[in-house]
Structure formats: C-alpha cells, structure tokens
Design a protein around this motif. Structure first.
Motif, PDB file in Angstrom:
ATOM      1  N   GLU A   1       0.802  -1.223   0.000  1.00 39.41           N
ATOM      2  CA  GLU A   1       0.000   0.000   0.000  1.00 39.41           C
ATOM      3  C   GLU A   1       0.833   1.270   0.000  1.00 39.41           C
ATOM      4  O   GLU A   1       0.356   2.308  -0.451  1.00 39.41           O
ATOM      5  CB  GLU A   1      -0.922   0.016   1.228  1.00 39.41           C
TER       6      GLU A   1
ATOM      7  N   SER B   1      -4.714   2.733   2.631  1.00 39.08           N
ATOM      8  CA  SER B   1      -5.550   2.939   1.455  1.00 39.08           C
ATOM      9  C   SER B   1      -7.021   2.686   1.780  1.00 39.08           C
ATOM     10  O   SER B   1      -7.366   1.846   2.592  1.00 39.08           O
ATOM     11  CB  SER B   1      -5.079   2.085   0.286  1.00 39.08           C
ATOM     12  N   SER B   2      -7.869   3.433   1.139  1.00 41.10           N
ATOM     13  CA  SER B   2      -9.304   3.329   1.362  1.00 41.10           C
ATOM     14  C   SER B   2      -9.953   2.718   0.132  1.00 41.10           C
ATOM     15  O   SER B   2      -9.315   2.510  -0.894  1.00 41.10           O
ATOM     16  CB  SER B   2      -9.884   4.716   1.590  1.00 41.10           C
TER      17      SER B   2
ATOM     18  N   LEU C   1       0.737   3.067  -3.104  1.00 46.30           N
ATOM     19  CA  LEU C   1      -0.504   3.721  -3.531  1.00 46.30           C
ATOM     20  C   LEU C   1      -0.706   5.053  -2.842  1.00 46.30           C
ATOM     21  O   LEU C   1      -1.301   5.971  -3.396  1.00 46.30           O
ATOM     22  CB  LEU C   1      -1.716   2.844  -3.204  1.00 46.30           C
ATOM     23  N   VAL C   2      -0.231   5.133  -1.599  1.00 42.73           N
ATOM     24  CA  VAL C   2      -0.588   6.260  -0.759  1.00 42.73           C
ATOM     25  C   VAL C   2      -0.148   7.599  -1.360  1.00 42.73           C
ATOM     26  O   VAL C   2      -0.880   8.573  -1.296  1.00 42.73           O
ATOM     27  CB  VAL C   2      -0.058   6.068   0.683  1.00 42.73           C
TER      28      VAL C   2
ATOM     29  N   LYS D   1      -8.801   3.330  -8.079  1.00 43.80           N
ATOM     30  CA  LYS D   1      -7.964   4.012  -9.084  1.00 43.80           C
ATOM     31  C   LYS D   1      -6.884   3.113  -9.660  1.00 43.80           C
ATOM     32  O   LYS D   1      -6.300   3.421 -10.685  1.00 43.80           O
ATOM     33  CB  LYS D   1      -7.269   5.233  -8.449  1.00 43.80           C
TER      34      LYS D   1
ATOM     35  N   GLY E   1      -0.133   8.096  -4.417  1.00 45.32           N
ATOM     36  CA  GLY E   1      -1.135   8.284  -5.465  1.00 45.32           C
ATOM     37  C   GLY E   1      -0.600   8.958  -6.714  1.00 45.32           C
ATOM     38  O   GLY E   1      -1.363   9.504  -7.509  1.00 45.32           O
TER      39      GLY E   1
ATOM     40  N   TYR F   1      -9.750   4.885  -2.864  1.00 45.89           N
ATOM     41  CA  TYR F   1      -8.389   4.865  -3.342  1.00 45.89           C
ATOM     42  C   TYR F   1      -8.101   3.681  -4.246  1.00 45.89           C
ATOM     43  O   TYR F   1      -7.513   3.795  -5.304  1.00 45.89           O
ATOM     44  CB  TYR F   1      -7.510   4.730  -2.102  1.00 45.89           C
TER      45      TYR F   1
END
Ligand code: C2E
Ligand code: MG
Ligand code: MG
Ligand code: MG
Length: 287
Positions: free
Chosen positions: A152, A186-187, A155-156, A193, A158, A190
């Motif tokens: 993750e 991450s949610s 991803l954070v 994407k 982004g 999120y």
C-alpha cells in the motif's frame, strides 16, 4: 549546569549508534558479497484454492543462505537493501531467478500456476515495465505467468506515474496483487484508481480468526470490499483449520499459510505440484 551522568548517557547512545552503523555496514558488505557469491535462493509457498483445494499459484520468497549464520530471513535484509539501494540488484536477481525457474519447470513438463514476485516500492520506476519485459523475453516466459505483489505504501502517494506504470504492466499481461492489505492507509475510494486484480489480507488479521471480534470484522469488510471491486482475495498466514473455515465462509478465494505449506525449495515445490495435490484437497475441503 550539567546533570550528573549526562555525559555517560551521551557516550552510551553514541556507542550504541556507532555499533548499529557498523552492523549495518557489515550486513551491507555481506549482502553485496552474497549476491556475487550466489548465496540467495528463492523458495516457493503454494497458494491453495478454497474451491478446488488445489495449488493455483505460489509466491516466490527470497532466502539468504549465509555461510555462518544459516538462513537469514528477508525481514532482516530487505529493509536494509531498500535503504542502501541494493534492492535494485536483489529485485533484478529475484525476477531473473523466478523466470529461469519457471522456464526449467515448464521444460520439465510441469503445468505451472502463476508465480507471484514481491516488489519493493523503490523498484517501481518508469523503466520497470521494459526491464521486466526483457527478463521475460530472455527466458521465454509469458507475462501471464507472473503476478507482482506490491504494498500500500506505493498507492498512498497516489502519483500519476505510479498508476501509469501499473497500467503499462497490466497491459503487458502481468497481474498485480496488493500485499499485506489492511496494514497501510488505502481506502476503498483509493483502491478503485489502481488496476489491482488481487487483494491479500495481511496475516495480522488472520491470526485472531475466528475468536477476535475485531479481526473477524476487518476480514469480513476486506472480503466484502474486494468482492464489490471484483478482485480476487487471498488470505496469508493461515495456520489453523478454524481460520480456514472462517475464511471459506466469508467467500475468500485462495489461502496461503503454514496449514498447507511454508515456502519450500524449488525441488520440493515441483514435487508438490506433481503429486502433492491430494494432500491439499484433503485439508482444504475437509468440512
Ligand atoms: P510477504 O510478502 O507478506 O510474505 C509472507 C511472509 O509470511 C513470508 O515471510 C512467509 O514465509 C510468511 N508466512 C507465510 N505463511 C505463514 C504462516 O502461516 N504463518 C507465519 N507466521 N508466517 C507465514 P518471509 O519469507 O520471511 O518474507 C517476509 C517479507 O519479506 C515478505 O512478506 C516480503 O515483504 C519480503 N520479501 C520476501 N521476498 C522478497 C523479494 O523477493 N523482494 C522483496 N522486495 N521483498 C521480499
Ligand atoms: Mg508477498
Ligand atoms: Mg504478504
Ligand atoms: Mg505480510
């Protein structure tokens, strides 16, 4: 006014820091030598389908066979490798070795399920897709044979370029899995994407199943979310039949853990693929 003993304390800390720096440096030097001296190995841990009880994939996990210290866990040397940049060489070696092994298994007539390879965030740059393509080509391995496990932390941020690189990898035919899911930030919004096909529930949530209410709620939420996003869901660190039963009832797709097998050598994994499957069927489907 100087507190009595403060000098000692300072000395103590600085000596400790000095020792840590020395340990780091020695480990780094040894790790470099290990790469040159072929001390790294890949072991393979099966992923078992809850539906069929069969081995439907595996994860390649790096091991360091240290001449004096025996097997050193990646938990000890991967963080250091990330810090020092040695991860580029180690990561390159891991990919090369996984592809070489897949080729050898195929040549030996084995029906190979996908092999997952772990990637550090630092390896994720714009040249990654072409590097991977070159390795695949060199060994005559199809991209569909490889799954990349990312975490993750990637991803954070982004960043647009991360999404672009992921899209490129997926367009090439590689699958992406999100490892250790639930430990980062991450949610749901999120996750949408990113072109991720598989979520791996982190072992820390599996441990408490089925007794810890919080772990049950988290596992349930993750599986529900993955189903909404049409992602496959893998649970890691499954050690007991009770955990397996709970995850099966939730609708989890695949399990990985000591209940089935730890990571084993390539020779042992090939043997499991060839004739070990009945054992898996027996365990995974026992009700
Ligand atoms: P990970 O990717 O989450 O891998 C799962 C870890 O859990 C592995 O530890 C595996 O041996 C262990 N495990 C599997 N089933 C069970 C179980 O039932 N119970 C328990 N207690 N543990 C279980 P390992 O092999 O020590 O690897 C640790 C971490 O090191 C990996 O976590 C991964 O983040 C990293 N790593 C390993 N190989 C590589 C690699 O080639 N490249 C990179 N970048 N990281 C790697
Ligand atoms: Mg992993
Ligand atoms: Mg994991
Ligand atoms: Mg983990």
């Amino acid at each position: 006014k100087v507190e009595p003993g403060s000098d000692d304390r300072f000395l103590f800390y600085s000596e400790e820091m000095d020792q840590r720096a020395k340990d780091h440096l020695r480990l780094e030097t040894e790790l470099r030598a290990a790469l040159a001296d072929n001390q790294l190995e890949l072991h393979y841990q099966p992923k078992v389908s809850l539906r069929s009880g069969r081995i439907v994939g595996c994860e390649a996990l790096v091991r360091w066979r240290h001449p004096e210290r025996g097997m050193v866990s990646p938990a000890e040397f991967i963080p250091l490798a990330e810090e020092t940049g040695l991860i580029f060489e180690i990561g390159g070696w891991v990919l090369e070795e996984a592809c070489r092994q897949i080729r050898a298994w195929k040549d030996a007539g084995l029906a190979m399920p996908p092999v997952a390879v772990n990637l550090s965030a630092r390896q994720f740059d714009r040249r990654l897709p072409s590097r991977i393509l070159a390795v695949l080509d060199r060994h005559g391995v199809l991209p569909q044979q490889i799954m990349l496990e990312i975490t993750e932390s990637l991803l954070v941020g982004g960043a647009d370029n991360v999404i672009a690189i992921m899209n490129e990898l997926v367009a090439m035919g590689l699958a992406l899995a999100l490892d250790d899911f639930g430990t980062g930030y991450s949610s749901l919004a999120y996750l949408k994407k990113f072109p991720i096909s598989t979520l791996k529930i982190d072992r820390s949530f599996v441990i408490g199943l089925p007794d810890e209410e919080n772990d049950c709620a988290i596992a349930r939420a993750i599986v529900t979310m993955a189903q909404q996003l049409r992602q496959e869901i893998v649970a890691e660190g499954v050690e007991t039949p009770e955990q397996m039963a709970f995850l099966r009832d939730l609708g989890c797709d695949q399990l990985q853990g000591y209940l089935f097998s730890p990571a084993v050598t390539a020779v042992e994994f090939a043997r499991m693929l060839r004739d070990g499957e009945r054992l898996m069927v027996g365990r995974a489907t026992a009700t």
